[in-house]
Write an enzyme that holds these catalytic residues in place. Structure first.
Site, PDB file in Angstrom:
ATOM      1  N   LYS A 183      -1.531   2.016  -7.482  1.00 18.72           N
ATOM      2  CA  LYS A 183      -2.638   2.189  -6.252  1.00 18.72           C
ATOM      3  C   LYS A 183      -4.114   2.787  -7.474  1.00 18.72           C
ATOM      4  O   LYS A 183      -5.208   2.320  -7.004  1.00 18.72           O
ATOM      5  CB  LYS A 183      -2.417   3.005  -5.244  1.00 18.72           C
ATOM      6  CG  LYS A 183      -1.421   2.434  -4.384  1.00 18.72           C
ATOM      7  CD  LYS A 183      -2.126   1.115  -3.653  1.00 18.72           C
ATOM      8  CE  LYS A 183      -3.221   1.317  -2.808  1.00 18.72           C
ATOM      9  NZ  LYS A 183      -3.767   0.018  -2.182  1.00 18.72           N
ATOM     10  N   ASP A 214      -3.927   8.668  -0.529  1.00 14.84           N
ATOM     11  CA  ASP A 214      -4.205   9.905  -1.199  1.00 14.84           C
ATOM     12  C   ASP A 214      -2.943  10.394  -2.305  1.00 14.84           C
ATOM     13  O   ASP A 214      -3.200  11.249  -2.955  1.00 14.84           O
ATOM     14  CB  ASP A 214      -3.742  11.352   0.030  1.00 14.84           C
ATOM     15  CG  ASP A 214      -2.446  11.206   0.540  1.00 14.84           C
ATOM     16  OD1 ASP A 214      -1.465  10.425   0.245  1.00 14.84           O
ATOM     17  OD2 ASP A 214      -2.049  12.156   1.239  1.00 14.84           O
TER      18      ASP A 214
HETATM   19  P1  NAD Z   1       2.937  -2.652   4.311  1.00 13.41           P
HETATM   20  O1  NAD Z   1       3.958  -2.524   3.035  1.00 13.41           O
HETATM   21  O2  NAD Z   1       3.328  -2.202   5.778  1.00 13.41           O
HETATM   22  O3  NAD Z   1       2.104  -4.091   4.384  1.00 13.41           O
HETATM   23  C1  NAD Z   1       1.494  -4.792   3.299  1.00 13.41           C
HETATM   24  C2  NAD Z   1       1.015  -5.976   3.685  1.00 13.41           C
HETATM   25  O4  NAD Z   1       0.606  -6.478   2.246  1.00 13.41           O
HETATM   26  C3  NAD Z   1       2.173  -6.843   4.035  1.00 13.41           C
HETATM   27  O5  NAD Z   1       1.981  -7.464   5.122  1.00 13.41           O
HETATM   28  C4  NAD Z   1       2.501  -7.805   2.921  1.00 13.41           C
HETATM   29  O6  NAD Z   1       3.110  -9.022   3.055  1.00 13.41           O
HETATM   30  C5  NAD Z   1       1.092  -7.938   2.288  1.00 13.41           C
HETATM   31  N1  NAD Z   1       1.005  -8.324   0.820  1.00 13.41           N
HETATM   32  C6  NAD Z   1       2.006  -7.772  -0.057  1.00 13.41           C
HETATM   33  N2  NAD Z   1       1.506  -8.043  -1.392  1.00 13.41           N
HETATM   34  C7  NAD Z   1       0.384  -9.347  -1.077  1.00 13.41           C
HETATM   35  C8  NAD Z   1      -0.064 -10.073  -1.873  1.00 13.41           C
HETATM   36  N3  NAD Z   1       0.229 -10.146  -3.254  1.00 13.41           N
HETATM   37  N4  NAD Z   1      -0.947 -11.068  -1.218  1.00 13.41           N
HETATM   38  C9  NAD Z   1      -1.198 -10.731   0.126  1.00 13.41           C
HETATM   39  N5  NAD Z   1      -0.595 -10.052   0.983  1.00 13.41           N
HETATM   40  C10 NAD Z   1       0.275  -9.116   0.307  1.00 13.41           C
HETATM   41  O7  NAD Z   1       1.626  -1.468   3.888  1.00 13.41           O
HETATM   42  P2  NAD Z   1       0.751  -0.443   4.774  1.00 13.41           P
HETATM   43  O8  NAD Z   1       1.528   0.714   5.013  1.00 13.41           O
HETATM   44  O9  NAD Z   1       0.560  -1.476   5.953  1.00 13.41           O
HETATM   45  O10 NAD Z   1      -0.327  -0.127   3.791  1.00 13.41           O
HETATM   46  C11 NAD Z   1      -1.558  -1.073   3.729  1.00 13.41           C
HETATM   47  C12 NAD Z   1      -2.431  -0.377   2.782  1.00 13.41           C
HETATM   48  O11 NAD Z   1      -2.583   0.869   3.051  1.00 13.41           O
HETATM   49  C13 NAD Z   1      -1.774  -0.247   1.247  1.00 13.41           C
HETATM   50  O12 NAD Z   1      -2.716  -0.670   0.340  1.00 13.41           O
HETATM   51  C14 NAD Z   1      -1.261   1.039   1.153  1.00 13.41           C
HETATM   52  O13 NAD Z   1      -1.455   1.567  -0.125  1.00 13.41           O
HETATM   53  C15 NAD Z   1      -2.552   1.795   2.041  1.00 13.41           C
HETATM   54  N6  NAD Z   1      -1.948   2.880   2.563  1.00 13.41           N
HETATM   55  C16 NAD Z   1      -0.909   3.168   3.297  1.00 13.41           C
HETATM   56  C17 NAD Z   1      -0.470   4.384   3.758  1.00 13.41           C
HETATM   57  C18 NAD Z   1       0.903   4.437   4.642  1.00 13.41           C
HETATM   58  O14 NAD Z   1       1.338   5.644   4.963  1.00 13.41           O
HETATM   59  N7  NAD Z   1       1.588   3.442   4.996  1.00 13.41           N
HETATM   60  C19 NAD Z   1      -1.198   5.601   3.774  1.00 13.41           C
HETATM   61  C20 NAD Z   1      -2.453   5.390   3.179  1.00 13.41           C
HETATM   62  C21 NAD Z   1      -2.982   4.331   2.435  1.00 13.41           C
END
Ligand code: NAD
Ligand code: TYD
Length: 357
Positions: free
Chosen positions: A163, A134
Site C-alpha cells: 500500500k 494507516d
Molecule cells: P476488500 O478486500 O474487502 O475488497 C477489495 C476489493 O477489491 C474486492 O472486491 C476485490 O475483488 C477487489 N479487487 C482486488 N484486486 C483487484 C484488481 N486487481 N482489480 C479490480 N478489483 C480488485 O478490501 P476493503 O477492506 O474493502 O478495503 C478497500 C480499500 O480500503 C483497500 O485499498 C484497503 O487497503 C483500504 N483500507 C481498508 C481498511 C479496512 O479496515 N478494511 C482500512 C483502511 C484502508
C-alpha cells in the site's frame, strides 16, 4: 456525470457505492475483479438500478480501463481495489505486489492518459482519489502521538509495504505530471459486508457458532476503529472539497486493544443473541476467547490524528464504537444467508490454513 469506483464489490467499496447511490443520482461505474473478497451479493439491493454499472475486470487491464474511461467519461476515479488482509500477505505476498503496486501503477497510467486528453473545466475538475491505510505509517509506541499526515512511512507487513508503494506512486504522479490526486489513509474499519477473515466479523461468526475467538499473542495490540459508513462519508467530503495533491488521515479516535474489542463484542452478543437461545451451553461468549500464536511482525499500535480532515473539511464521524458495533452485530444477525454464502469452500480452506482447525 458519473464516477468510476474500483473494488466496489469489496467491504468498503460496496458500502461506498450503496451510500453514494442512496444520496446521489450520479451513476457509478464499478470495476471489480471479484477476488475471494469481492462479492456481488453486497450489491444485490442495486439489481435493476440503471445508475449502477458493474464491470468485471482488473485495474491492471489498461485496455479495459481506457475503454471504460472513454465510454463513460467519469469526473472522478476512486480506487478501493486492493488485496487487503495482512495475514494473507504474510502467507503469499505476490498478489499484493501485483494489485496494490503494479495494478495501481497501471490504473494511474490509464487514468492519466485519459485526463491528459481532457480540456477546460472537465480537466480542471477531474480527480483521482486513492484509498489507503494507516498501516503505511508502521507501529506506534504506547506514548507516541497519533499518526498525522507528515509521519514517516514505515510499513512492516507485505500488505502495508505494498500500500505504501502504491501511495508513493500516486504522490509522484501529482508531483511529476500535475495529475489531480487525493489520498486518504484510514484506520481499521468495521461494519456490514465485512469479510469474516478480519477480527470483528470473524469473532461474530465464530461466537455465534460456539467456536473459539482467536486472539493473537497477548491481545494488547491497539487499533483505532471507525464505522465503515463514517469512512465513506469522509471519502465523499475529500472528493468534493479536498485540496489536490493532499493526503487526509481518517480515523474515529477509538483506540482499543484487541481484547477490549472482543470483550465488548461478547457483551453485545450476550445481550442480543444470548448463548442459551442458540443452544450453546455456556453463559457468556467470553468463555470462547482463546489466545493463539501471534502474527509475525505484528504491529503493536495504530492511531489516527484526523484533525486536518476535521478542521479543513468539517468531517465528523456519526458513530461511536458502541453504536457502530451494535449496528454491525445486528446486521450479521439479520443476514444469515450472506454469511452462509461467504463461508463456503474457499473460506473454510483459509480458516483451516490460518488457525489449523
Ligand atoms: P476488500 O478486500 O474487502 O475488497 C477489495 C476489493 O477489491 C474486492 O472486491 C476485490 O475483488 C477487489 N479487487 C482486488 N484486486 C483487484 C484488481 N486487481 N482489480 C479490480 N478489483 C480488485 O478490501 P476493503 O477492506 O474493502 O478495503 C478497500 C480499500 O480500503 C483497500 O485499498 C484497503 O487497503 C483500504 N483500507 C481498508 C481498511 C479496512 O479496515 N478494511 C482500512 C483502511 C484502508
Ligand atoms: P485485522 O482485522 O486483520 O486488521 P489489521 O491487521 O489490518 O489491523 O486485525 C485487527 C487486529 O486483530 C490485529 O491486531 C490482529 C488481530 N487479530 C487477532 O487477534 N485474531 C484474529 O483472528 C485476527 C484476524 C486478527
Amino acid at each position: 456525470m458519473s464516477i468510476l469506483v474500483t473494488g466496489g464489490a469489496g467491504f468498503i467499496g460496496a458500502n461506498f457505492v450503496l451510500d453514494w447511490l442512496a444520496q446521489h443520482e450520479e451513476p457509478v461505474i464499478n470495476l471489480d475483479k471479484l477476488t475471494y473478497a469481492g462479492n456481488l451479493e453486497n450489491l444485490a439491493s442495486l439489481q435493476g438500478d440503471a445508475r449502477h454499472i458493474f464491470v468485471h475486470g482488473d485495474i491492471g487491464d489498461s485496455v479495459l480501463v481506457s475503454g471504460l474511461l472513454t465510454k463513460h467519461r467519469p469526473r472522478a476515479v476512486i480506487n478501493f481495489a486492493a488485496e487487503s488482509h495482512v495475514d494473507r500477505s504474510i502467507h503469499g505476498p505476490r498478489e499484493f505486489i501485483q494489485t496494490n503496486i503494479v495494478g495501481t501503477f497501471s490504473l494511474l497510467e490509464s487514468v492519466r492518459a485519459h485526463w491528459e486528453g481532457l480540456t477546460g473545466d472537465t480537466k480542471a475538475c477531474f480527480r483521482f482519489l486513492h484509498v489507503s491505510t494507516d498501516e503505511v505509517y508502521g507501529s506506534l509506541r504506547a506514548d507516541a502521538p497519533a499518526f498525522s499526515e507528515t509521519n514517516r512511512y514505515e510499513p512492516n507487513s507485505p500488505y502495508s509495504a505494498s500500500k505504501a508503494a502504491g501511495d508513493h506512486l500516486v504522490r509522484a504522479y501529482h508531483h511529476t505530471y500535475d495529475f489531480p490526486v487525493l489520498t486518504t489513509n484510514c484506520s481499521n474499519n468495521y461494519g456490514p459486508y465485512h469479510f469474516p477473515e478480519k477480527l470483528i466479523p470473524l469473532c461474530i461468526l465464530n461466537a455465534l457458532a460456539g467456536k473459539p475467538l482467536p486472539i493473537y499473542g497477548d491481545g494488547r495490540q491497539i487499533r483505532d476503529w471507525l464505522y465503515v459508513k463514517d469512512h465513506c462519508s469522509a471519502i465523499r467530503q475529500v472528493l468534493e472539497a479536498g485540496r489536490v495533491g493532499e493526503t487526509y488521515n481518517i480515523g474515529g479516535r477509538n483506540e482499543l486493544t484487541n481484547l477490549e474489542v472482543v470483550h465488548t463484542l461478547c457483551q453485545l452478543l450476550d445481550e442480543l443473541a444470548p448463548p442459551a437461545t442458540r443452544s450453546l451451553h455456556f453463559t457468556s461468549y467470553r468463555s470462547l476467547i482463546t489466545f493463539v500464536k501471534d502474527r509475525p511482525g505484528h504491529d503493536r499500535r495504530y492511531a489516527i490524528n484526523a484533525s486536518k480532515l476535521e478542521g479543513e473539511l468539517g468531517w465528523k464521524p456519526q458513530e461511536t464504537f458502541e453504536t457502530g458495533l451494535t449496528k454491525t452485530v445486528l446486521w450479521y444477525l439479520e443476514n444469515q444467508s450472506w454469511i452462509t454464502n461467504v463461508t463456503s469452500g474457499a473460506y473454510r480452506n483459509w480458516i483451516s490454513r490460518q488457525y489449523g482447525t
